[in-house]
Design a protein around this motif. Structure first.
Motif, PDB file in Angstrom:
ATOM      1  N   UNK A  10       0.817  -1.218   0.000  1.00 23.66           N
ATOM      2  CA  UNK A  10       0.000   0.000   0.000  1.00 23.66           C
ATOM      3  C   UNK A  10       0.849   1.265   0.000  1.00 23.66           C
ATOM      4  N   UNK A  11       2.173   1.113   0.038  1.00 24.48           N
ATOM      5  CA  UNK A  11       3.071   2.264   0.069  1.00 24.48           C
ATOM      6  C   UNK A  11       3.973   2.303  -1.153  1.00 24.48           C
ATOM      7  N   UNK A  12       3.519   1.717  -2.244  1.00 22.92           N
ATOM      8  CA  UNK A  12       4.359   1.619  -3.435  1.00 22.92           C
ATOM      9  C   UNK A  12       4.813   2.983  -3.951  1.00 22.92           C
ATOM     10  N   UNK A  13       3.953   3.998  -3.815  1.00 18.14           N
ATOM     11  CA  UNK A  13       4.283   5.324  -4.342  1.00 18.14           C
ATOM     12  C   UNK A  13       4.899   6.243  -3.294  1.00 18.14           C
ATOM     13  N   UNK A  14       5.082   5.733  -2.078  1.00 12.04           N
ATOM     14  CA  UNK A  14       5.666   6.544  -1.014  1.00 12.04           C
ATOM     15  C   UNK A  14       7.174   6.671  -1.218  1.00 12.04           C
ATOM     16  N   UNK A  15       7.720   7.840  -0.882  1.00 14.38           N
ATOM     17  CA  UNK A  15       9.159   8.041  -0.956  1.00 14.38           C
ATOM     18  C   UNK A  15       9.832   7.203   0.128  1.00 14.38           C
ATOM     19  N   UNK A  16      10.770   6.365  -0.280  1.00 11.88           N
ATOM     20  CA  UNK A  16      11.349   5.389   0.645  1.00 11.88           C
ATOM     21  C   UNK A  16      12.015   6.049   1.853  1.00 11.88           C
ATOM     22  N   UNK A  17      12.665   7.186   1.639  1.00 10.80           N
ATOM     23  CA  UNK A  17      13.368   7.840   2.730  1.00 10.80           C
ATOM     24  C   UNK A  17      12.471   8.395   3.812  1.00 10.80           C
ATOM     25  N   UNK A  18      11.173   8.482   3.544  1.00  6.39           N
ATOM     26  CA  UNK A  18      10.235   9.027   4.517  1.00  6.39           C
ATOM     27  C   UNK A  18       9.520   7.937   5.312  1.00  6.39           C
ATOM     28  N   UNK A  19       9.847   6.704   5.043  1.00  3.73           N
ATOM     29  CA  UNK A  19       9.225   5.600   5.775  1.00  3.73           C
ATOM     30  C   UNK A  19       9.866   5.440   7.150  1.00  3.73           C
ATOM     31  N   UNK A  20       9.250   4.648   8.002  1.00  2.00           N
ATOM     32  CA  UNK A  20       9.826   4.336   9.304  1.00  2.00           C
ATOM     33  C   UNK A  20      11.078   3.482   9.115  1.00  2.00           C
ATOM     34  N   UNK A  21      11.888   3.386  10.165  1.00  2.00           N
ATOM     35  CA  UNK A  21      13.114   2.600  10.071  1.00  2.00           C
ATOM     36  C   UNK A  21      12.857   1.156   9.697  1.00  2.00           C
ATOM     37  N   UNK A  22      11.829   0.560  10.292  1.00  2.00           N
ATOM     38  CA  UNK A  22      11.509  -0.823   9.974  1.00  2.00           C
ATOM     39  C   UNK A  22      11.070  -1.005   8.537  1.00  2.00           C
ATOM     40  N   UNK A  23      10.287  -0.065   8.037  1.00  2.00           N
ATOM     41  CA  UNK A  23       9.823  -0.152   6.655  1.00  2.00           C
ATOM     42  C   UNK A  23      10.967   0.079   5.676  1.00  2.00           C
ATOM     43  N   UNK A  24      11.892   0.960   6.022  1.00  2.00           N
ATOM     44  CA  UNK A  24      13.064   1.164   5.149  1.00  2.00           C
ATOM     45  C   UNK A  24      13.897  -0.110   5.062  1.00  2.00           C
ATOM     46  N   UNK A  25      14.004  -0.812   6.186  1.00  5.30           N
ATOM     47  CA  UNK A  25      14.747  -2.075   6.163  1.00  5.30           C
ATOM     48  C   UNK A  25      14.039  -3.100   5.285  1.00  5.30           C
ATOM     49  N   UNK A  26      12.719  -3.106   5.307  1.00  9.90           N
ATOM     50  CA  UNK A  26      11.963  -3.999   4.430  1.00  9.90           C
ATOM     51  C   UNK A  26      12.212  -3.664   2.963  1.00  9.90           C
ATOM     52  N   UNK A  27      12.288  -2.369   2.651  1.00 11.66           N
ATOM     53  CA  UNK A  27      12.573  -1.959   1.274  1.00 11.66           C
ATOM     54  C   UNK A  27      13.944  -2.474   0.856  1.00 11.66           C
ATOM     55  N   UNK A  28      14.929  -2.336   1.735  1.00  7.72           N
ATOM     56  CA  UNK A  28      16.284  -2.799   1.418  1.00  7.72           C
ATOM     57  C   UNK A  28      16.313  -4.305   1.166  1.00  7.72           C
ATOM     58  N   UNK A  29      15.630  -5.060   2.013  1.00  4.11           N
ATOM     59  CA  UNK A  29      15.595  -6.504   1.834  1.00  4.11           C
ATOM     60  C   UNK A  29      14.846  -6.873   0.562  1.00  4.11           C
ATOM     61  N   UNK A  30      13.724  -6.202   0.327  1.00  4.16           N
ATOM     62  CA  UNK A  30      12.928  -6.491  -0.861  1.00  4.16           C
ATOM     63  C   UNK A  30      13.687  -6.201  -2.139  1.00  4.16           C
ATOM     64  N   UNK A  31      14.439  -5.096  -2.151  1.00  5.75           N
ATOM     65  CA  UNK A  31      15.224  -4.745  -3.342  1.00  5.75           C
ATOM     66  C   UNK A  31      16.250  -5.828  -3.638  1.00  5.75           C
TER      67      UNK A  31
END
Length: 235
Positions: free
Chosen positions: A127-148
């Protein structure tokens, strides 16, 4: 157990200084292996050595039967190993979806199936596909890193301090997602400062001190050993 990733009798470091001494680590398919130990033990250095980011003066690193000792990081990625560093691990100004697209840079053709798998592993990000990654919470940023990193369908995922600075809620979530990643067929090697929590969910563990193997074995046995806990895990 057939090893998928093997580090054998490794010695290396930065410049003229050695940090790792005769270090050996193995990771098999379908398991999570945790590297723990006190500060300065060489945990993150061991991870970087696998990914070709320091000078190796002795020993070897292999994925399967292929010796990758001394390979450049881009060749190591193509061999099936992806690395998520502790910091600077996302494209902060890009969206979540754009980060995942960047993760697919080596793929040819359609990668929609890979995207779908990643979003299934990280449903909070769908649900956050269009959200700027740098503005996410720390946990969500880590999820982005793992997902990438997972967009390339690696055989082995290297995670350096994946729960650093996270709340207990996100720490547990990252650990659970790591189990899901393992169950999908990806072997995981992670470095963790939260040693007891890491050993509580990992399959096997290695305790490092001063760049050397001190103890290794099933994670549950390392966790239950009072001597190891007092000497290396903070009591």
């Amino acid at each position: 157990m057939t090893a998928l990733l093997t580090m054998k009798n490794l010695r290396g470091g930065y410049g003229d200084s050695d940090i790792l001494f005769d270090l050996s680590i193995e990771v098999a398919k379908g398991e999570i292996v945790a590297i723990v130990g006190p500060n300065g033990a060489g945990k993150s250095t061991a991870m970087k050595s696998i990914f070709g980011l320091l000078d190796i003066r002795a020993g070897s690193i292999a994925i399967g039967e292929t010796d990758i000792t001394g390979w450049a990081p881009n060749r190591i990625v193509k061999a099936g190993i992806c690395y998520v560093p502790q910091v600077k691990n996302i494209f902060s100004e890009m969206t979540v979806h754009e980060n995942f697209e960047m993760g697919a840079f080596l793929r040819k053709g359609d990668y929609s199936a890979a995207l779908d798998r990643v979003y299934n592993l990280f449903p909070d990000l769908r649900t956050k596909q269009k959200a700027t990654a740098g503005r996410l919470s720390g946990g969500q940023r880590q999820m982005v890193a793992m997902g990438r990193a997972l967009m390339l369908d690696p055989q082995v995922l290297l995670l350096d301090e994946p729960t650093a600075g996270l709340s207990p809620k996100y720490m547990e979530q990252i650990f659970q997602i790591s189990r899901d990643v393992r169950d999908s067929g990806v072997a995981i090697l992670l470095v963790e400062q939260h040693a007891k929590q890491a050993l509580a969910f990992a399959d096997r563990g290695y305790v490092l001190a001063a760049g050397r193997n001190r103890h290794e074995g099933p994670a549950s046995e390392l966790l239950a050993d009072r001597h190891i806990a007092e000497m290396f895990l903070g009591g």
